[in-house]
Design an enzyme around this catalytic site. Structure first.
Site, PDB file in Angstrom:
ATOM      1  N   GLU A 296      -6.802  10.152 -14.408  1.00 56.81           N
ATOM      2  CA  GLU A 296      -7.005  10.169 -13.131  1.00 56.81           C
ATOM      3  C   GLU A 296      -6.241  11.533 -12.441  1.00 56.81           C
ATOM      4  OE1 GLU A 296      -8.267   7.161 -11.032  1.00 56.81           O
ATOM      5  OE2 GLU A 296      -7.589   7.774  -9.089  1.00 56.81           O
TER       6      GLU A 296
ATOM      7  N   GLU B 279       0.706  -1.181  -0.022  1.00 54.60           N
ATOM      8  CA  GLU B 279      -0.056  -0.029  -0.103  1.00 54.60           C
ATOM      9  C   GLU B 279       0.852   1.255  -0.042  1.00 54.60           C
ATOM     10  OE1 GLU B 279      -3.231  -0.356  -1.161  1.00 54.60           O
ATOM     11  OE2 GLU B 279      -3.278  -1.853   0.460  1.00 54.60           O
ATOM     12  N   HIS B 280       0.556   2.333  -0.797  1.00 57.94           N
ATOM     13  CA  HIS B 280       1.291   3.341  -0.995  1.00 57.94           C
ATOM     14  C   HIS B 280       2.581   3.067  -1.354  1.00 57.94           C
ATOM     15  CE1 HIS B 280      -1.602   6.827   0.380  1.00 57.94           C
ATOM     16  NE2 HIS B 280      -2.190   5.363   0.941  1.00 57.94           N
TER      17      HIS B 280
ATOM     18  N   ASP C  98      -4.311   0.580  -9.632  1.00 57.76           N
ATOM     19  CA  ASP C  98      -5.713   0.252 -10.158  1.00 57.76           C
ATOM     20  C   ASP C  98      -5.897  -0.029 -11.241  1.00 57.76           C
ATOM     21  OD1 ASP C  98      -5.778   0.967  -7.137  1.00 57.76           O
ATOM     22  OD2 ASP C  98      -6.541   3.042  -7.472  1.00 57.76           O
TER      23      ASP C  98
ATOM     24  N   ALA D 287     -15.347   3.235  -1.681  1.00 56.98           N
ATOM     25  CA  ALA D 287     -14.968   2.372  -0.722  1.00 56.98           C
ATOM     26  C   ALA D 287     -13.739   1.924  -0.837  1.00 56.98           C
ATOM     27  CB  ALA D 287     -15.926   0.879  -0.820  1.00 56.98           C
TER      28      ALA D 287
ATOM     29  N   ASP E  51       3.045   1.984  -4.992  1.00 60.79           N
ATOM     30  CA  ASP E  51       3.032   2.033  -6.281  1.00 60.79           C
ATOM     31  C   ASP E  51       3.873   3.519  -7.008  1.00 60.79           C
ATOM     32  OD1 ASP E  51       0.918   3.737  -5.503  1.00 60.79           O
ATOM     33  OD2 ASP E  51      -0.412   3.010  -7.094  1.00 60.79           O
TER      34      ASP E  51
HETATM   35  C1  GLA Z   1      -5.282   4.306  -4.104  1.00 59.68           C
HETATM   36  C2  GLA Z   1      -4.375   4.569  -5.400  1.00 59.68           C
HETATM   37  C3  GLA Z   1      -3.489   3.730  -5.767  1.00 59.68           C
HETATM   38  C4  GLA Z   1      -2.450   3.262  -4.449  1.00 59.68           C
HETATM   39  C5  GLA Z   1      -3.428   3.113  -3.182  1.00 59.68           C
HETATM   40  C6  GLA Z   1      -2.591   2.877  -2.068  1.00 59.68           C
HETATM   41  O1  GLA Z   1      -5.734   2.939  -4.445  1.00 59.68           O
HETATM   42  O2  GLA Z   1      -5.293   4.908  -6.511  1.00 59.68           O
HETATM   43  O3  GLA Z   1      -2.612   4.132  -6.887  1.00 59.68           O
HETATM   44  O4  GLA Z   1      -1.530   4.211  -4.240  1.00 59.68           O
HETATM   45  O5  GLA Z   1      -4.335   4.023  -3.187  1.00 59.68           O
HETATM   46  O6  GLA Z   1      -1.803   1.690  -2.202  1.00 59.68           O
END
Ligand code: GLA
Length: 393
Positions: A172, A43-44, A184, A132, A46
Site C-alpha cells: 500500500e 483515528e490518524h 487496516d 467508502a 496509527d
Molecule cells: C486510513 C489508513 C489507516 C488510518 C486511518 C485513519 O484508513 O489506511 O492507516 O490512518 O485512515 O485512522
C-alpha cells in the site's frame, strides 16, 4: 430498510471460483477472503505510534488464485476495472497501475520478504463498498496475500500473519503510494469474531489485544453509513495531516506523538500544527478510555467518547465534511448512543452505536436528512464484529 449485505461466505467463494473459471478457462487452486473494517475509535493515530480499536466487517474481498509455471501474472476483477497482465519478476513500485497495483504490490512485497510466489492468475470479487473508508484496499491486499501464500505452499501461522501484515502495508505505501499507517491490514489479518482489535503501534508487531464487544448483550448494533462522498488516501489531505503530525513531533523533540504529553502541546507555536497534535494526543487517550468503558459495558460513556472524537476530527484535525457531520448529528438525534466519522476522513463513512430497536429509524432519519440537504443518498450496513482473513475454498 435495505442494508449493503455482506453475502454468504460459501456462496461468494463459489461465485468467485466460477468467475475465475470464466475468465481463465481453468480452476483456481485457492480461494481466500479478507474483511474490510470499521474503526470504533483511534483515528490518524496509527502512524503516530498510537492506539486504534477497529472491528472487522462481515463484508469481505474474495481472491481466487492459481499458480502458473511460466512466471506470468494475470489479475482480473469480477466487479469492474481493467485486467492486468505482466510477469512476476517485473512487479514492483511503478510497474502496475490502477486498482491492480494493490494485487501486484502484494505479490511483489511477498517476494521481497522471501516468499517464493510463482506466476499466478488472480480473480477478485467482493462486498466491501469501494472508496467508502471501509478498507476495501486492505481487504483486497490481504485476501491476495493469504491466497498467494497458500499457493506457494507456505503454512498459515501467527508468524506468517505478521509477515503478511507487513507485506500488505508495503504494497500500500510503497507500490500504491498511499502513506497509510497499518491499522487496516492488521485488523483484516488478525481480528477475532465478536471482538474489536486493540492495536498498539508503539509496541512492536504483535501488539494486538482482542477486546470483547458485547453488543447484543447491550441490545446494541453498529450502524455504518457510507456518505458516498468518495475518499482517496492517495489524495493530498491524508499525507498533509501526516506531515503536520511529524512536524509537531519534531518541534516537541519526541520520536512520535505517542510520546507527547498534553501539557507540552501549548509550546507548539504553529496554531494548525498544535490543533493536529491535540487531536492525536487526545484521541489516543480516548481509545484507552473506550477500552475501559467497554470492559464495564458503560455504553453511554462510549457514546460520549465517540462524540468527543468526532468533534476533535471536525475541529482540530479538520478531516470531516458536511455529509459526515450530518450523518453523525442525525444519528444521535434519532436515538444513537454515539456516532462519529470513521476511517481516513474527507468523505467515507460514519459509525453509530445504536439500540437494536432504533437501527432502521436512525438509518431512515439519515436518509431523510441527506435528501433534505440535497446530498446524494447514503447507503448503510450493519457491522457485526467478524473474524480475520481465511482460506475458504
Ligand atoms: C486510513 C489508513 C489507516 C488510518 C486511518 C485513519 O484508513 O489506511 O492507516 O490512518 O485512515 O485512522
Amino acid at each position: 430498510m435495505p442494508y449493503v449485505e455482506p453475502g454468504d461466505t460459501s456462496e461468494l467463494a463459489a461465485a468467485v471460483r466460477k468467475q475465475f473459471e470464466q475468465a481463465y478457462d481453468d480452476s483456481p487452486a485457492v480461494v481466500a477472503r479478507a474483511p474490510g473494517r470499521v474503526n470504533l475509535i483511534g483515528e490518524h493515530t496509527d502512524y503516530n505510534r498510537g492506539l486504534v480499536l477497529p472491528v472487522a466487517l462481515p463484508h469481505a474481498t474474495y481472491a481466487a488464485v492459481a499458480p502458473r509455471s511460466d512466471g506470468v501474472v494475470r489479475i482480473a476483477s469480477g466487479d469492474s476495472g481493467s485486467p492486468f497482465t505482466g510477469t512476476i519478476d517485473a512487479l514492483g513500485p511503478g510497474r502496475v497501475e490502477g486498482w491492480a497495483t494493490y494485487v501486484g504490490g502484494v505479490l511483489w512485497a511477498l517476494r521481497e520478504d522471501g516468499i517464493d510466489v510463482p506466476g499466478v492468475d488472480v480473480l477478485v470479487h467482493g462486498t466491501v463498498p469501494l472508496g467508502a473508508g471501509l478498507s476495501s484496499s486492505a481487504a483486497l491486499e490481504c485476501s491476495v496475500a493469504l491466497a498467494a501464500c497458500a499457493v506457494a505452499g507456505v503454512a498459515d501461522s501467527p508468524t506468517l500473519r505478521q509477515r503478511l501484515v507487513a507485506a500488505c502495508i508495503r504494497a500500500e505505501t510503497e507500490v500504491a503510494g498511499a502513506p497509510t499507517g497499518g491499522m487496516d491490514q492488521t485488523v483484516s489479518l488478525l481480528a477475532s469474531a465478536g471482538h474489536a482489535l486493540l492495536i498498539d503501534f508503539d509496541a512492536g508487531g504483535d501488539a494486538t489485544v482482542d477486546v470483547s464487544l458485547p453488543l447484543s448483550a447491550g441490545g446494541l448494533a453498529l450502524l455504518v453509513t457510507d456518505t458516498r462522498v468518495q475518499h482517496a488516501l492517495v489524495d493530498g489531505g491524508y499525507a498533509a495531516r501526516r506531515a503536520d503530525c511529524e512536524a509537531a513531533a519534531a518541534a516537541l523533540g519526541v520520536a512520535s506523538l505517542r510520546q507527547a504529553r498534553r501539557s507540552d502541546l501549548a509550546t507548539l507555536d504553529d496554531e494548525r500544527v498544535r490543533r493536529r497534535a491535540t487531536h492525536v494526543v487526545t484521541e489516543i487517550e480516548r481509545v484507552s478510555a473506550t477500552v475501559s468503558a467497554l470492559g464495564g459495558s458503560e455504553w453511554d460513556e462510549v457514546g460520549r467518547l465517540f462524540a468527543a472524537s468526532h468533534a476533535s476530527m471536525r475541529d482540530d484535525f479538520e478531516i470531516s465534511c458536511p455529509e459526515l457531520d450530518l450523518a453523525v448529528s442525525t444519528a444521535v438525534s434519532a436515538g444513537a448512543t454515539g456516532a462519529r466519522m470513521t476511517g481516513g476522513g474527507f468523505g467515507g463513512s460514519s459509525v453509530a452505536l445504536v439500540p437494536v430497536a432504533r437501527v432502521d429509524a436512525v438509518a431512515n432519519a439519515i436518509d431523510t436528512a441527506f435528501a433534505g440537504a440535497g446530498f446524494r443518498a447514503p447507503q448503510h450496513l450493519l457491522a457485526e464484529p467478524s473474524g480475520a482473513a481465511a482460506v475458504v475454498g
